[in-house]
Design a protein around this motif. Structure first.
Motif, short mmCIF file in Angstrom:
data_model
loop_
_atom_site.label_atom_id
_atom_site.label_comp_id
_atom_site.label_asym_id
_atom_site.label_seq_id
_atom_site.Cartn_x
_atom_site.Cartn_y
_atom_site.Cartn_z
N HIS A 64 0.93 -1.03 0.29
CA HIS A 64 -0.01 -0.20 -0.27
C HIS A 64 1.13 1.16 0.23
O HIS A 64 2.49 1.24 -0.03
N HIS A 66 1.49 3.60 2.37
CA HIS A 66 2.18 4.73 3.88
C HIS A 66 3.40 4.41 3.34
O HIS A 66 4.45 3.52 2.65
N HIS A 69 6.16 2.31 3.72
CA HIS A 69 6.16 -0.14 3.12
C HIS A 69 6.69 0.61 1.66
O HIS A 69 6.65 -0.01 0.66
N HIS A 199 -7.03 -1.44 4.87
CA HIS A 199 -6.48 -0.12 5.62
C HIS A 199 -6.80 1.26 5.29
O HIS A 199 -6.91 2.06 5.74
N ASP A 224 -0.32 -4.36 5.99
CA ASP A 224 -1.16 -2.79 7.46
C ASP A 224 -2.46 -4.55 7.24
O ASP A 224 -2.81 -3.67 5.97
N HIS A 444 -5.61 0.32 11.79
CA HIS A 444 -4.89 -0.97 11.77
C HIS A 444 -6.35 -1.59 12.14
O HIS A 444 -6.69 -0.82 13.59
ZN LIG Z 1 -0.16 1.75 6.38
#
Ligand SMILES: [Zn+2]
Length: 500
Positions: A64, A66, A69, A199, A224, A444
């Motif tokens: 994803h 973020h 990541h 997420h 996540d 989360h």
């Molecule tokens: Zn994340």
């Protein structure tokens, strides 16, 4: 089966820097390539040379958008990686925003360090020496132990941007957007299927299948995991089988406040602001949380629970992220799609005021009250929210409402913990505003939700690797996973295991 190896290159006993390398006789595939954020001994790891030659990786898979990541992908590309990066189409579009923003911030930080160095050559030289020493230590044989000893000053002295906007664009050119549920060949003998992780928009659990001769091995990377019942996006996909599993553990040992309570507290803060003709200021992450808060405000307004106060959305990044959300209605859950079908735009608040220019942002504090503001970033460590907090912190009619996690040592955490005085831009300011917190909004899964997701497995993986969690969270979580009958391991940084 031929030899196969999995190496843990980040998000080990910490929550940032996600990166895993899967190697077979025929191929090398990277899963996530995230930035280390937070404490100095974590951040210096962004500068430690990659554990493999980047030009020898056959493909990268991204769970994803973020930064923890995807944040090192431009650095990977600038270091010689030229192969495809697979992600869902929604993730591709959100990652574009995240990486370009990250590159711009790094270029700006590097420029400001260079200005500092011009004015203070001796101090800068000393800091450079410390940085070099920290980096050498972090790159040694036992990097985890060495980086723990790295001096905190080291990171502030890094004068070179880790990557530039041009590097980010080069990485973005490698992206291949794929659909949820489609099994795609990503390297010789290796396929990947992206399943909704619930997420943020586009987030995925990645199921990797390795085919060697007549055997098949399945490795599931949870990425996540979101919460069942979160608004807008779908619930995390149930997975029932894997030979090996990596599961995140961010909220090991923790249970979130119920979402209904979070919504009730949000409504209460809006009503209070209306009654007192005040200002409700909500620091929020641009991707995910802002869309969720707007969604809940819109629902509360439709239900007649809150008065219609003007809402200022003061984050260009969040506005762009909302545009991406609107472009992927097919990723929405049933409730959000039903709203769309009724022509009730689910992530739009009626008459919301979008500010793009800096002067419009600054003018919000003079606008007619009552009013609400959602601004980035979520922990008040930068972005437009800082200016608003600075201007309104002494105003008893302002309510500062935290709707997200506040990392240790951030201005947000200080205020949340009830600081009576804080320092912003070198000024000591007394806190007279109201400060409230809602803990029930989270992207989360909490511990019961993680265990619930594990409960979907009808056959247990040979090993379940617990990743993406601080040591306390992992220590609390691991025995509960074992109690469900899973064989567990908590890998350390750069640990490598053979998969058979
Ligand atoms: Zn994340």
């Amino acid at each position: 089966m031929a030899e196969m190896r999995l190496t843990f290159l980040g998000a080990t006993r910490t929550v940032t820097g996600s990166q895993y390398l899967l190697e077979t006789d025929r191929a090398r595939v990277l899963i996530d390539c995230g930035m280390f954020q937070g404490s100095p001994h974590d951040v210096i790891r962004n500068r430690v040379p990659f554990a493999y030659p980047p030009n020898e990786i056959d493909a990268a898979l991204l769970t994803h958008a973020h930064l923890d990541h995807c944040g090192l992908l431009p650095h990977l590309a600038a270091s010689g990686f030229r192969k495809p990066i697979y992600a869902t189409k929604g993730t591709v579009d959100l990652t574009r925003l995240v990486l370009l923003d990250s590159a711009k911030l790094q270029e700006e930080a590097a420029k400001s360090h260079q200005r500092f160095a011009t004015r203070n050559p001796d101090r800068a030289a000393a800091e450079d020496e410390e940085t070099a020493a920290a980096l050498t230590a972090a790159s040694k044989e036992d990097p985890a132990a060495a980086t723990r000893e790295a001096p905190p000053e080291a990171v502030t002295a890094l004068r070179e941007a880790l990557y530039t906007v041009a590097d980010a664009n080069a990485a973005l050119g490698l992206f291949v957007g794929i659909d949820y549920g489609a099994e795609v060949q990503v390297a010789p003998g290796i396929t990947a299927t992206f399943l909704d992780a619930g997420h943020i928009l586009g987030s995925a659990i990645i199921r990797v299948r390795v085919m060697e001769r007549d055997q098949v091995l399945t490795i599931v990377f949870s990425g996540d995991l979101g919460r069942p019942g979160s608004p807008i996006i779908r619930d995390p996909t149930a997975v029932t089988t894997a030979d090996y599993l990596l599961i995140e553990s961010t909220y090991g040992g923790k249970t979130h406040e119920p979402q209904e309570e979070a919504i009730r507290l949000l409504g209460e803060a809006v009503k209070l602001t209306g009654d007192t003709k005040g200002v409700l200021l909500m620091p929020s992450f641009a991707i995910g949380r802002t869309q969720e808060i707007v969604y809940e405000l819109d629902r509360l307004l439709s239900a007649g629970t809150i008065p219609h106060l003007p809402l200022y959305l003061d984050s260009p990044m969040a506005q762009k992220a909302s545009d991406v959300y609107r472009a992927y209605l097919d990723y929405f859950d049933d409730d959000a799609r039903a709203l769309v079908a009724r022509h009730d735009a689910p992530i739009d608040y009626p008459d919301a005021i979008m500010t793009t220019a800096q002067k419009d942002s600054l003018a919000i504090e003079q606008a007619a009250r009552p009013l609400m503001v959602v601004a980035s970033n979520g922990m008040i460590t930068g972005g437009r929210i800082v200016q608003h907090v600075k201007a309104l912190i002494a105003d008893p009619a302002m309510t500062l409402l935290f709707v997200g996690y506040q990392g240790d040592g951030t201005l947000g955490a200080q205020l949340q913990q009830g600081a009576k005085q804080v320092r912003i831009d070198g000024q000591d300011l007394d806190v007279h505003c109201q400060v409230r917190s809602i803990s029930g909004f989270s992207a989360h899964a909490d511990e019961p939700e993680l265990l619930g997701w594990l409960g979907n497995f009808t056959t247990k993986p040979r090993t379940t690797f617990i990743v993406h969690g601080d040591p306390d969270a992992q220590a609390a979580f691991e025995p509960k996973v074992r109690a469900l009958g899973f064989a567990t391991a908590v890998p350390g940084w750069r640990d490598s295991v053979e998969l058979t």
